[in-house]
Design a protein around this motif. Sequence first.
Motif, PDB file in Angstrom:
ATOM      1  N   GLY A 117       0.791  -1.227   0.000  1.00 25.72           N
ATOM      2  CA  GLY A 117       0.000   0.000   0.000  1.00 25.72           C
ATOM      3  C   GLY A 117       0.818   1.269   0.000  1.00 25.72           C
ATOM      4  O   GLY A 117       0.271   2.367  -0.075  1.00 25.72           O
ATOM      5  N   PHE A 118       2.128   1.158   0.074  1.00 24.50           N
ATOM      6  CA  PHE A 118       3.022   2.311   0.052  1.00 24.50           C
ATOM      7  C   PHE A 118       3.699   2.383  -1.315  1.00 24.50           C
ATOM      8  O   PHE A 118       3.687   1.431  -2.082  1.00 24.50           O
ATOM      9  CB  PHE A 118       4.062   2.199   1.179  1.00 24.50           C
ATOM     10  CG  PHE A 118       3.430   2.252   2.533  1.00 24.50           C
ATOM     11  CD1 PHE A 118       3.220   3.458   3.178  1.00 24.50           C
ATOM     12  CD2 PHE A 118       3.026   1.086   3.169  1.00 24.50           C
ATOM     13  CE1 PHE A 118       2.613   3.507   4.428  1.00 24.50           C
ATOM     14  CE2 PHE A 118       2.420   1.125   4.411  1.00 24.50           C
ATOM     15  CZ  PHE A 118       2.215   2.337   5.045  1.00 24.50           C
ATOM     16  N   ASP A 119       4.327   3.530  -1.603  1.00 24.23           N
ATOM     17  CA  ASP A 119       5.011   3.715  -2.883  1.00 24.23           C
ATOM     18  C   ASP A 119       6.508   3.948  -2.730  1.00 24.23           C
ATOM     19  O   ASP A 119       7.217   4.055  -3.723  1.00 24.23           O
ATOM     20  CB  ASP A 119       4.387   4.892  -3.638  1.00 24.23           C
ATOM     21  CG  ASP A 119       2.964   4.569  -4.066  1.00 24.23           C
ATOM     22  OD1 ASP A 119       2.773   3.538  -4.730  1.00 24.23           O
ATOM     23  OD2 ASP A 119       2.056   5.347  -3.719  1.00 24.23           O
ATOM     24  N   PHE A 120       6.990   4.043  -1.498  1.00 30.08           N
ATOM     25  CA  PHE A 120       8.402   4.312  -1.233  1.00 30.08           C
ATOM     26  C   PHE A 120       8.770   3.662   0.090  1.00 30.08           C
ATOM     27  O   PHE A 120       8.003   3.714   1.049  1.00 30.08           O
ATOM     28  CB  PHE A 120       8.633   5.830  -1.139  1.00 30.08           C
ATOM     29  CG  PHE A 120      10.041   6.227  -0.789  1.00 30.08           C
ATOM     30  CD1 PHE A 120      11.005   6.346  -1.773  1.00 30.08           C
ATOM     31  CD2 PHE A 120      10.396   6.491   0.527  1.00 30.08           C
ATOM     32  CE1 PHE A 120      12.306   6.722  -1.457  1.00 30.08           C
ATOM     33  CE2 PHE A 120      11.685   6.863   0.854  1.00 30.08           C
ATOM     34  CZ  PHE A 120      12.645   6.980  -0.139  1.00 30.08           C
ATOM     35  N   GLU A 121       9.950   3.058   0.118  1.00 29.71           N
ATOM     36  CA  GLU A 121      10.463   2.453   1.353  1.00 29.71           C
ATOM     37  C   GLU A 121      11.967   2.659   1.381  1.00 29.71           C
ATOM     38  O   GLU A 121      12.624   2.594   0.344  1.00 29.71           O
ATOM     39  CB  GLU A 121      10.135   0.966   1.383  1.00 29.71           C
ATOM     40  CG  GLU A 121      10.564   0.261   2.649  1.00 29.71           C
ATOM     41  CD  GLU A 121      10.038  -1.166   2.739  1.00 29.71           C
ATOM     42  OE1 GLU A 121      10.708  -1.994   3.374  1.00 29.71           O
ATOM     43  OE2 GLU A 121       8.950  -1.456   2.182  1.00 29.71           O
ATOM     44  N   ILE A 122      12.499   2.934   2.575  1.00 32.24           N
ATOM     45  CA  ILE A 122      13.936   3.124   2.738  1.00 32.24           C
ATOM     46  C   ILE A 122      14.439   2.265   3.883  1.00 32.24           C
ATOM     47  O   ILE A 122      13.840   2.244   4.958  1.00 32.24           O
ATOM     48  CB  ILE A 122      14.303   4.612   2.952  1.00 32.24           C
ATOM     49  CG1 ILE A 122      15.814   4.794   3.086  1.00 32.24           C
ATOM     50  CG2 ILE A 122      13.551   5.220   4.119  1.00 32.24           C
ATOM     51  CD1 ILE A 122      16.284   6.236   3.020  1.00 32.24           C
ATOM     52  N   LYS A 123      15.506   1.510   3.624  1.00 34.26           N
ATOM     53  CA  LYS A 123      16.151   0.739   4.678  1.00 34.26           C
ATOM     54  C   LYS A 123      17.619   1.096   4.676  1.00 34.26           C
ATOM     55  O   LYS A 123      18.193   1.402   3.624  1.00 34.26           O
ATOM     56  CB  LYS A 123      15.913  -0.752   4.524  1.00 34.26           C
ATOM     57  CG  LYS A 123      16.648  -1.430   3.395  1.00 34.26           C
ATOM     58  CD  LYS A 123      16.359  -2.906   3.271  1.00 34.26           C
ATOM     59  CE  LYS A 123      16.828  -3.855   4.281  1.00 34.26           C
ATOM     60  NZ  LYS A 123      17.914  -3.873   5.112  1.00 34.26           N
ATOM     61  N   VAL A 124      18.223   1.075   5.864  1.00 34.22           N
ATOM     62  CA  VAL A 124      19.613   1.508   5.973  1.00 34.22           C
ATOM     63  C   VAL A 124      20.381   0.635   6.959  1.00 34.22           C
ATOM     64  O   VAL A 124      19.790  -0.062   7.792  1.00 34.22           O
ATOM     65  CB  VAL A 124      19.729   2.984   6.432  1.00 34.22           C
ATOM     66  CG1 VAL A 124      18.968   3.919   5.498  1.00 34.22           C
ATOM     67  CG2 VAL A 124      19.277   3.165   7.866  1.00 34.22           C
ATOM     68  N   ILE A 125      21.687   0.748   6.847  1.00 32.79           N
ATOM     69  CA  ILE A 125      22.611   0.259   7.862  1.00 32.79           C
ATOM     70  C   ILE A 125      23.359   1.485   8.338  1.00 32.79           C
ATOM     71  O   ILE A 125      23.800   2.316   7.529  1.00 32.79           O
ATOM     72  CB  ILE A 125      23.587  -0.792   7.305  1.00 32.79           C
ATOM     73  CG1 ILE A 125      22.825  -1.995   6.767  1.00 32.79           C
ATOM     74  CG2 ILE A 125      24.593  -1.212   8.388  1.00 32.79           C
ATOM     75  CD1 ILE A 125      23.693  -2.973   5.986  1.00 32.79           C
ATOM     76  N   ALA A 126      23.481   1.635   9.660  1.00 27.29           N
ATOM     77  CA  ALA A 126      24.183   2.770  10.230  1.00 27.29           C
ATOM     78  C   ALA A 126      25.219   2.279  11.236  1.00 27.29           C
ATOM     79  O   ALA A 126      25.074   1.197  11.820  1.00 27.29           O
ATOM     80  CB  ALA A 126      23.201   3.718  10.925  1.00 27.29           C
ATOM     81  N   ARG A 127      26.249   3.075  11.430  1.00 24.56           N
ATOM     82  CA  ARG A 127      27.222   2.804  12.466  1.00 24.56           C
ATOM     83  C   ARG A 127      26.803   3.588  13.698  1.00 24.56           C
ATOM     84  O   ARG A 127      26.575   4.789  13.631  1.00 24.56           O
ATOM     85  CB  ARG A 127      28.629   3.214  12.025  1.00 24.56           C
ATOM     86  CG  ARG A 127      29.622   3.001  13.107  1.00 24.56           C
ATOM     87  CD  ARG A 127      30.982   2.431  12.778  1.00 24.56           C
ATOM     88  NE  ARG A 127      31.206   1.754  11.549  1.00 24.56           N
ATOM     89  CZ  ARG A 127      31.360   0.423  11.439  1.00 24.56           C
ATOM     90  NH1 ARG A 127      31.248  -0.347  12.488  1.00 24.56           N
ATOM     91  NH2 ARG A 127      31.636  -0.116  10.290  1.00 24.56           N
ATOM     92  N   VAL A 128      26.679   2.901  14.827  1.00 25.56           N
ATOM     93  CA  VAL A 128      26.284   3.538  16.073  1.00 25.56           C
ATOM     94  C   VAL A 128      27.514   4.269  16.633  1.00 25.56           C
ATOM     95  O   VAL A 128      28.571   3.625  16.818  1.00 25.56           O
ATOM     96  CB  VAL A 128      25.762   2.510  17.103  1.00 25.56           C
ATOM     97  CG1 VAL A 128      25.382   3.187  18.399  1.00 25.56           C
ATOM     98  CG2 VAL A 128      24.573   1.730  16.517  1.00 25.56           C
ATOM     99  N   PRO A 129      27.411   5.580  16.879  1.00 23.60           N
ATOM    100  CA  PRO A 129      28.563   6.310  17.406  1.00 23.60           C
ATOM    101  C   PRO A 129      28.980   5.761  18.767  1.00 23.60           C
ATOM    102  O   PRO A 129      28.149   5.288  19.545  1.00 23.60           O
ATOM    103  CB  PRO A 129      28.061   7.755  17.537  1.00 23.60           C
ATOM    104  CG  PRO A 129      26.807   7.818  16.748  1.00 23.60           C
ATOM    105  CD  PRO A 129      26.244   6.437  16.681  1.00 23.60           C
ATOM    106  N   ALA A 130      30.274   5.878  19.058  1.00 19.44           N
ATOM    107  CA  ALA A 130      30.778   5.443  20.357  1.00 19.44           C
ATOM    108  C   ALA A 130      30.152   6.306  21.448  1.00 19.44           C
ATOM    109  O   ALA A 130      30.009   7.522  21.296  1.00 19.44           O
ATOM    110  CB  ALA A 130      32.295   5.553  20.388  1.00 19.44           C
ATOM    111  N   ARG A 131      29.752   5.654  22.506  1.00 12.84           N
ATOM    112  CA  ARG A 131      29.186   6.393  23.640  1.00 12.84           C
ATOM    113  C   ARG A 131      30.327   6.816  24.543  1.00 12.84           C
ATOM    114  O   ARG A 131      31.216   6.049  24.848  1.00 12.84           O
ATOM    115  CB  ARG A 131      28.216   5.502  24.411  1.00 12.84           C
ATOM    116  CG  ARG A 131      27.030   5.072  23.575  1.00 12.84           C
ATOM    117  CD  ARG A 131      26.152   4.125  24.321  1.00 12.84           C
ATOM    118  NE  ARG A 131      25.112   3.618  23.416  1.00 12.84           N
ATOM    119  CZ  ARG A 131      24.400   2.554  23.650  1.00 12.84           C
ATOM    120  NH1 ARG A 131      24.569   1.868  24.753  1.00 12.84           N
ATOM    121  NH2 ARG A 131      23.482   2.157  22.796  1.00 12.84           N
ATOM    122  N   GLY A 132      30.271   8.055  24.982  1.00 11.69           N
ATOM    123  CA  GLY A 132      31.396   8.478  25.817  1.00 11.69           C
ATOM    124  C   GLY A 132      31.123   9.667  26.640  1.00 11.69           C
ATOM    125  O   GLY A 132      30.175  10.289  26.772  1.00 11.69           O
TER     126      GLY A 132
END
Length: 132
Positions: A117-132
């Motif tokens: 039922g949608f016309d656009f979809e986006i999937k990603v891979i991201a790098r989680v920033p270091a917590r500090g």
Amino acid sequence: MTHPEAVFPANRHALYEQHGYSAAIRTGDLLFVSGQVGSREDGSPEPDFADQVRRAFANLEATLAAAGCSLDDLVDVTTFHTDPENQFGTIMEVKNEIFPAAPYPNWTAVGVTWLAGFDFEIKVIARVPARG
């Protein structure tokens, strides 16, 4: 060993419950985000195509934020389009709003015949920033 951790945005919408999937999975310093669509909070599609694309990006940003990430942390982007030839101009307009200057993320666009039922979809891979 790092165990995968489910991540959901603060305004978790109905599609996750309805279809039984996580918005994202964090494992180590990587975040794998499920395909985000231009759904409203109740899970229904945004009717206007440009607004649907903008809402998909807003849903993506909310999911990234829930994991401590932003669009700057993207490693890989894949988008799915039901009518790429006719949608391309609108998608590029929105893309240029969201990524106005280089460096741009890498991007793979795929034409599909069905997105629930949608016309656009986006999937990603991201790098989680270091917590500090």
